[in-house]
Design a protein around this motif. Structure first.
Motif, PDB file in Angstrom:
ATOM      1  N   ALA A  91       0.766  -1.119   0.103  1.00 55.94           N
ATOM      2  CA  ALA A  91       0.018  -0.157  -0.004  1.00 55.94           C
ATOM      3  C   ALA A  91       0.760   1.375  -0.033  1.00 55.94           C
ATOM      4  O   ALA A  91       0.494   2.320  -0.600  1.00 55.94           O
ATOM      5  CB  ALA A  91      -1.130  -0.007   1.152  1.00 55.94           C
ATOM      6  N   ARG A  92       1.857   1.023   0.569  1.00 54.46           N
ATOM      7  CA  ARG A  92       2.917   2.080   0.460  1.00 54.46           C
ATOM      8  C   ARG A  92       4.462   1.801   0.457  1.00 54.46           C
ATOM      9  O   ARG A  92       4.779   0.421   0.912  1.00 54.46           O
ATOM     10  CB  ARG A  92       2.725   3.169   1.652  1.00 54.46           C
ATOM     11  N   ALA A  93       5.194   2.407   0.456  1.00 56.05           N
ATOM     12  CA  ALA A  93       6.838   1.864   0.192  1.00 56.05           C
ATOM     13  C   ALA A  93       7.287   1.565   1.431  1.00 56.05           C
ATOM     14  O   ALA A  93       7.014   2.031   2.553  1.00 56.05           O
ATOM     15  CB  ALA A  93       7.775   3.224  -0.179  1.00 56.05           C
ATOM     16  N   ASN A  94       7.756   0.254   1.591  1.00 52.64           N
ATOM     17  CA  ASN A  94       8.329  -0.484   2.674  1.00 52.64           C
ATOM     18  C   ASN A  94       9.354  -1.157   2.675  1.00 52.64           C
ATOM     19  O   ASN A  94       9.809  -1.843   3.606  1.00 52.64           O
ATOM     20  CB  ASN A  94       6.657  -1.421   2.870  1.00 52.64           C
ATOM     21  N   GLY A  95      10.087  -1.120   1.328  1.00 53.66           N
ATOM     22  CA  GLY A  95      11.236  -2.038   1.016  1.00 53.66           C
ATOM     23  C   GLY A  95      12.538  -1.403   1.666  1.00 53.66           C
ATOM     24  O   GLY A  95      12.421  -0.168   2.304  1.00 53.66           O
ATOM     25  N   ALA A  96      13.675  -1.807   1.092  1.00 50.69           N
ATOM     26  CA  ALA A  96      14.810  -1.101   1.339  1.00 50.69           C
ATOM     27  C   ALA A  96      15.182   0.317   0.966  1.00 50.69           C
ATOM     28  O   ALA A  96      15.786   1.093   1.746  1.00 50.69           O
ATOM     29  CB  ALA A  96      16.030  -1.851   0.637  1.00 50.69           C
ATOM     30  N   SER A  97      14.119   0.828   0.206  1.00 53.91           N
ATOM     31  CA  SER A  97      14.281   2.319  -0.353  1.00 53.91           C
ATOM     32  C   SER A  97      13.747   3.083   0.657  1.00 53.91           C
ATOM     33  O   SER A  97      14.274   4.321   0.679  1.00 53.91           O
ATOM     34  CB  SER A  97      13.585   2.335  -1.625  1.00 53.91           C
ATOM     35  N   VAL A  98      12.923   2.673   1.585  1.00 56.38           N
ATOM     36  CA  VAL A  98      12.700   3.692   2.730  1.00 56.38           C
ATOM     37  C   VAL A  98      13.310   3.467   4.091  1.00 56.38           C
ATOM     38  O   VAL A  98      13.194   3.992   5.061  1.00 56.38           O
ATOM     39  CB  VAL A  98      10.997   3.674   2.992  1.00 56.38           C
ATOM     40  N   ARG A  99      14.265   2.253   4.085  1.00 52.38           N
ATOM     41  CA  ARG A  99      14.632   1.842   5.111  1.00 52.38           C
ATOM     42  C   ARG A  99      16.436   2.217   5.371  1.00 52.38           C
ATOM     43  O   ARG A  99      17.015   1.927   6.228  1.00 52.38           O
ATOM     44  CB  ARG A  99      14.686   0.410   5.584  1.00 52.38           C
ATOM     45  N   ASN A 100      16.693   2.865   4.118  1.00 55.04           N
ATOM     46  CA  ASN A 100      18.214   3.034   4.110  1.00 55.04           C
ATOM     47  C   ASN A 100      18.535   4.700   4.625  1.00 55.04           C
ATOM     48  O   ASN A 100      17.744   5.246   5.361  1.00 55.04           O
ATOM     49  CB  ASN A 100      18.600   3.143   2.631  1.00 55.04           C
ATOM     50  N   PHE A 101      19.809   4.863   4.693  1.00 53.30           N
ATOM     51  CA  PHE A 101      20.250   6.096   5.067  1.00 53.30           C
ATOM     52  C   PHE A 101      19.961   7.167   4.245  1.00 53.30           C
ATOM     53  O   PHE A 101      20.086   8.276   4.519  1.00 53.30           O
ATOM     54  CB  PHE A 101      21.905   6.111   5.110  1.00 53.30           C
ATOM     55  N   GLY A 102      19.435   6.865   3.050  1.00 52.95           N
ATOM     56  CA  GLY A 102      19.171   8.215   2.107  1.00 52.95           C
ATOM     57  C   GLY A 102      20.547   8.891   1.698  1.00 52.95           C
ATOM     58  O   GLY A 102      20.575   9.914   1.225  1.00 52.95           O
ATOM     59  N   PHE A 103      21.687   8.034   1.684  1.00 48.14           N
ATOM     60  CA  PHE A 103      22.860   8.431   1.525  1.00 48.14           C
ATOM     61  C   PHE A 103      23.504   8.061   0.123  1.00 48.14           C
ATOM     62  O   PHE A 103      23.638   6.954  -0.364  1.00 48.14           O
ATOM     63  CB  PHE A 103      23.910   7.964   2.470  1.00 48.14           C
ATOM     64  N   VAL A 104      23.656   9.108  -0.625  1.00 51.04           N
ATOM     65  CA  VAL A 104      23.898   8.947  -2.302  1.00 51.04           C
ATOM     66  C   VAL A 104      25.409   9.045  -2.029  1.00 51.04           C
ATOM     67  O   VAL A 104      26.162  10.114  -2.118  1.00 51.04           O
ATOM     68  CB  VAL A 104      23.190  10.123  -2.914  1.00 51.04           C
ATOM     69  N   THR A 105      26.096   8.032  -2.270  1.00 52.81           N
ATOM     70  CA  THR A 105      27.529   7.969  -2.334  1.00 52.81           C
ATOM     71  C   THR A 105      28.229   7.858  -3.609  1.00 52.81           C
ATOM     72  O   THR A 105      27.743   7.065  -4.411  1.00 52.81           O
ATOM     73  CB  THR A 105      28.039   6.793  -1.176  1.00 52.81           C
ATOM     74  N   VAL A 106      29.265   8.640  -3.734  1.00 52.08           N
ATOM     75  CA  VAL A 106      29.970   8.448  -5.134  1.00 52.08           C
ATOM     76  C   VAL A 106      31.301   7.669  -4.792  1.00 52.08           C
ATOM     77  O   VAL A 106      31.627   6.637  -5.111  1.00 52.08           O
ATOM     78  CB  VAL A 106      30.068   9.812  -5.867  1.00 52.08           C
ATOM     79  N   THR A 107      32.138   8.242  -3.846  1.00 50.72           N
ATOM     80  CA  THR A 107      33.217   7.799  -3.708  1.00 50.72           C
ATOM     81  C   THR A 107      33.284   6.605  -2.858  1.00 50.72           C
ATOM     82  O   THR A 107      32.426   6.520  -2.138  1.00 50.72           O
ATOM     83  CB  THR A 107      34.150   9.185  -2.506  1.00 50.72           C
ATOM     84  N   GLY A 108      34.056   5.964  -3.041  1.00 52.69           N
ATOM     85  CA  GLY A 108      34.090   4.460  -2.426  1.00 52.69           C
ATOM     86  C   GLY A 108      33.374   3.592  -3.236  1.00 52.69           C
ATOM     87  O   GLY A 108      33.329   2.232  -2.833  1.00 52.69           O
ATOM     88  N   GLN A 109      32.405   3.827  -4.349  1.00 54.23           N
ATOM     89  CA  GLN A 109      32.015   2.692  -4.980  1.00 54.23           C
ATOM     90  C   GLN A 109      32.761   2.071  -5.977  1.00 54.23           C
ATOM     91  O   GLN A 109      34.017   2.776  -6.228  1.00 54.23           O
ATOM     92  CB  GLN A 109      30.859   3.713  -6.167  1.00 54.23           C
ATOM     93  N   GLU A 110      32.591   0.829  -6.318  1.00 51.82           N
ATOM     94  CA  GLU A 110      33.447   0.117  -7.135  1.00 51.82           C
ATOM     95  C   GLU A 110      33.863   0.787  -8.446  1.00 51.82           C
ATOM     96  O   GLU A 110      33.039   1.509  -9.028  1.00 51.82           O
ATOM     97  CB  GLU A 110      32.714  -1.292  -7.230  1.00 51.82           C
ATOM     98  N   ARG A 111      35.254   0.894  -8.639  1.00 54.68           N
ATOM     99  CA  ARG A 111      35.616   1.708  -9.848  1.00 54.68           C
ATOM    100  C   ARG A 111      34.893   1.154 -11.023  1.00 54.68           C
ATOM    101  O   ARG A 111      34.596  -0.031 -11.184  1.00 54.68           O
ATOM    102  CB  ARG A 111      37.195   1.255  -9.852  1.00 54.68           C
ATOM    103  N   GLY A 112      35.107   1.793 -12.267  1.00 59.36           N
ATOM    104  CA  GLY A 112      34.201   1.605 -13.333  1.00 59.36           C
ATOM    105  C   GLY A 112      32.723   1.968 -13.362  1.00 59.36           C
ATOM    106  O   GLY A 112      32.431   2.949 -12.875  1.00 59.36           O
ATOM    107  N   THR A 113      31.978   0.897 -13.740  1.00 58.35           N
ATOM    108  CA  THR A 113      30.496   1.138 -13.905  1.00 58.35           C
ATOM    109  C   THR A 113      29.815   1.475 -12.926  1.00 58.35           C
ATOM    110  O   THR A 113      29.121   2.591 -12.774  1.00 58.35           O
ATOM    111  CB  THR A 113      30.004  -0.123 -14.599  1.00 58.35           C
ATOM    112  N   MET A 114      30.250   0.954 -11.557  1.00 62.33           N
ATOM    113  CA  MET A 114      29.368   1.417 -10.407  1.00 62.33           C
ATOM    114  C   MET A 114      29.813   2.763 -10.036  1.00 62.33           C
ATOM    115  O   MET A 114      28.695   3.705  -9.626  1.00 62.33           O
ATOM    116  CB  MET A 114      29.741   0.345  -9.466  1.00 62.33           C
ATOM    117  N   TRP A 115      30.984   2.994 -10.037  1.00 61.45           N
ATOM    118  CA  TRP A 115      31.380   4.840  -9.843  1.00 61.45           C
ATOM    119  C   TRP A 115      30.525   5.625 -10.620  1.00 61.45           C
ATOM    120  O   TRP A 115      30.144   6.446 -10.284  1.00 61.45           O
ATOM    121  CB  TRP A 115      32.875   4.639  -9.748  1.00 61.45           C
ATOM    122  N   GLN A 116      30.630   5.035 -12.144  1.00 61.96           N
ATOM    123  CA  GLN A 116      30.057   6.128 -12.984  1.00 61.96           C
ATOM    124  C   GLN A 116      28.589   6.172 -12.745  1.00 61.96           C
ATOM    125  O   GLN A 116      27.705   7.031 -12.959  1.00 61.96           O
ATOM    126  CB  GLN A 116      30.147   5.310 -14.300  1.00 61.96           C
TER     127      GLN A 116
END
Ligand SMILES: Cc1cc2nc3c(=O)[nH]c(=O)nc-3n(C[C@H](O)[C@H](O)[C@H](O)COP(=O)(O)OP(=O)(O)OC[C@H]3O[C@@H](n4cnc5c(N)ncnc54)[C@H](O)[C@@H]3O)c2cc1C
Length: 380
Positions: free
Chosen positions: A40-65
């Motif tokens: 009925a409403r958002a209930n999964g990982a997407s509303v349980r997370n930090f809401g933290f959009v990280t770039v640095t530290g992502q796996e090099r290459g495709t994930m970082w991009q």
């Protein structure tokens, strides 16, 4: 849904961040889109997370991009959908020379973008409330964003709806035979289908997904009271440098990981690494831990919370404020990939983020899915 099935260019299964991002990418192409979710409403990982959009530290290459691109889209969407960006940037509070050595190797990689080293004294001047006695230096990244997911996801959905995307809530998709999409409340017609089920990989295409060796990762999360000061950015510690693949995969991370294994074996055993972000009311969202199982137990362990608090104390140099809330979340995990994209049938794609980074990479993934589905050269 009664009578003749509705017709859409794209049906998206799942209204988490990956589904919403896919709907956005399709909307930007002028397509007629429906998003279908069993809840009925958002209930999964997407509303349980930090809401933290990280770039640095992502796996090099495709994930970082993907993270770099998704961060741009977050900025655009936050402005348009009135989603507050609560703070920007990241401080990795380094307290071991081995952690500093990891950062020193990183200029040769993407990790260097937007990053610089602050001395302990500079960091102390910028945020006197952090008692950084143990801090050797701070690795500061400017690329990160933080949103309050439990508010941002509903706002994003409402904004997409206001722009013409249709939503069918409390509809479970039970079968897909393009153009027919069967749901628990009737069928609809769609030319293409994107399945974005999060960690619900035992439903649609379960047999096919079984070959990827998927499992689940359970995380423990805490909300702590306002500490009485504003964080300069999201905070992480040495444990993050030993865990985030963009850093942890560098050769220089070997000695750090060995030292962490010796000094913080329990933290490693429970997959604890520290992220601290702040909300509009000053409270802190703090985590997390990583326990892997096909069906993780749904209970939060006190010992794990204590390990998170111990790392908070060590990295920030302040006593953690009282706990206001505790919750767990789960995400899909795969042994050999950060993202799973599969084409189980012509004009159908499945997308599952299998590395706990969907808030950071979802918008780019949504664009890739729509390109894959609608670009004639690529579509099966
Ligand atoms: C505690 C925690 C902290 C995290 N922190 C971060 C972070 O700070 N930064 C970051 O980048 N990532 C983070 N992550 C990871 C991130 O939250 C996930 O990668 C991301 O939310 C996955 O989004 P999703 O849309 O794939 O899944 P979900 O949000 O789980 O959405 C999937 C949706 O699909 C629906 N669905 C499934 N099957 C069907 C069906 N057959 N019919 C209808 N509906 C269906 C479900 O009801 C659900 O709503 C964290 C995850 C957790 C659990």
């Amino acid at each position: 849904m009664r009578g003749k099935p509705q017709r859409y260019d794209l049906a998206v299964v799942g209204a988490g961040i990956v589904g919403l991002a896919t709907a956005l990418a399709a909307l930007r192409r002028g397509l007629k889109v429906v998003v279908i979710d069993r809840d009925a409403r958002a209930n999964g990982a997407s509303v349980r997370n930090f809401g933290f959009v990280t770039v640095t530290g992502q796996e090099r290459g495709t994930m970082w991009q993907r993270a770099r691109r998704s961060r741009e889209v977050w900025r655009e969407v936050a402005r348009a959908a009135h989603i507050p960006i609560l703070h920007t940037g990241l401080w990795m509070c380094v307290r071991r020379p081995e952690a500093l050595a990891v950062f020193e190797e990183s200029p040769a990689t993407e990790m260097a973008e937007g990053c610089r080293l602050l001395s302990a004294a500079d960091a102390q001047r910028r945020c006197p409330s952090l008692g950084g006695a143990a801090t050797l230096a701070v690795l500061e990244s400017s690329l990160e964003l933080r949103v309050e997911s439990r508010e941002a996801i509903p706002r994003l959905a409402a904004w997409l709806e206001s722009r013409g995307v249709e939503f069918l809530r409390e509809h479970t998709v039970t079968d897909i035979q393009v153009p027919l999409v069967a749901t628990s409340r009737g069928a609809l017609r769609a030319e293409r289908v994107a399945v974005c089920p999060g960690d619900d990989f035992n439903g649609l295409y379960a047999e096919r997904l079984a070959r990827f060796g998927l499992t689940r990762c359970k995380l423990q999360m805490l909300r702590l009271a306002d500490p009485g000061f504003r964080l300069p950015a999201a905070l992480m510690s040495d444990l993050g440098l030993g865990r985030y693949p963009g850093y942890a995969d560098l050769a220089a991370a070997g000695p750090l990981k060995a030292r962490l294994a010796h000094e913080q074996p329990l933290h490693l055993e429970h997959g604890v690494h520290l992220i601290v972000v702040q909300s509009a009311d000053g409270s802190l969202v703090v985590g997390d831990s990583h326990h892997y199982a096909a069906t993780p137990d749904p209970f939060a362990q006190r010992q794990v919370d204590e390990l998170i608090m111990e790392e908070f104390r060590a990295a920030l140099g302040v006593e953690p404020p009282p706990v206001l809330e505790r919750w767990i979340g789960t995400y899909a995990s795969a042994p050999d990939r950060a993202v799973l994209i599969d084409a189980p049938a012509p004009r159908v794609r499945i997308a599952i983020v299998t590395s706990g980074s969907g808030a950071s990479t979802g918008f780019a993934l949504g664009e890739e899915l729509v390109t894959g589905l609608f670009d004639e050269a690529v579509a099966a």
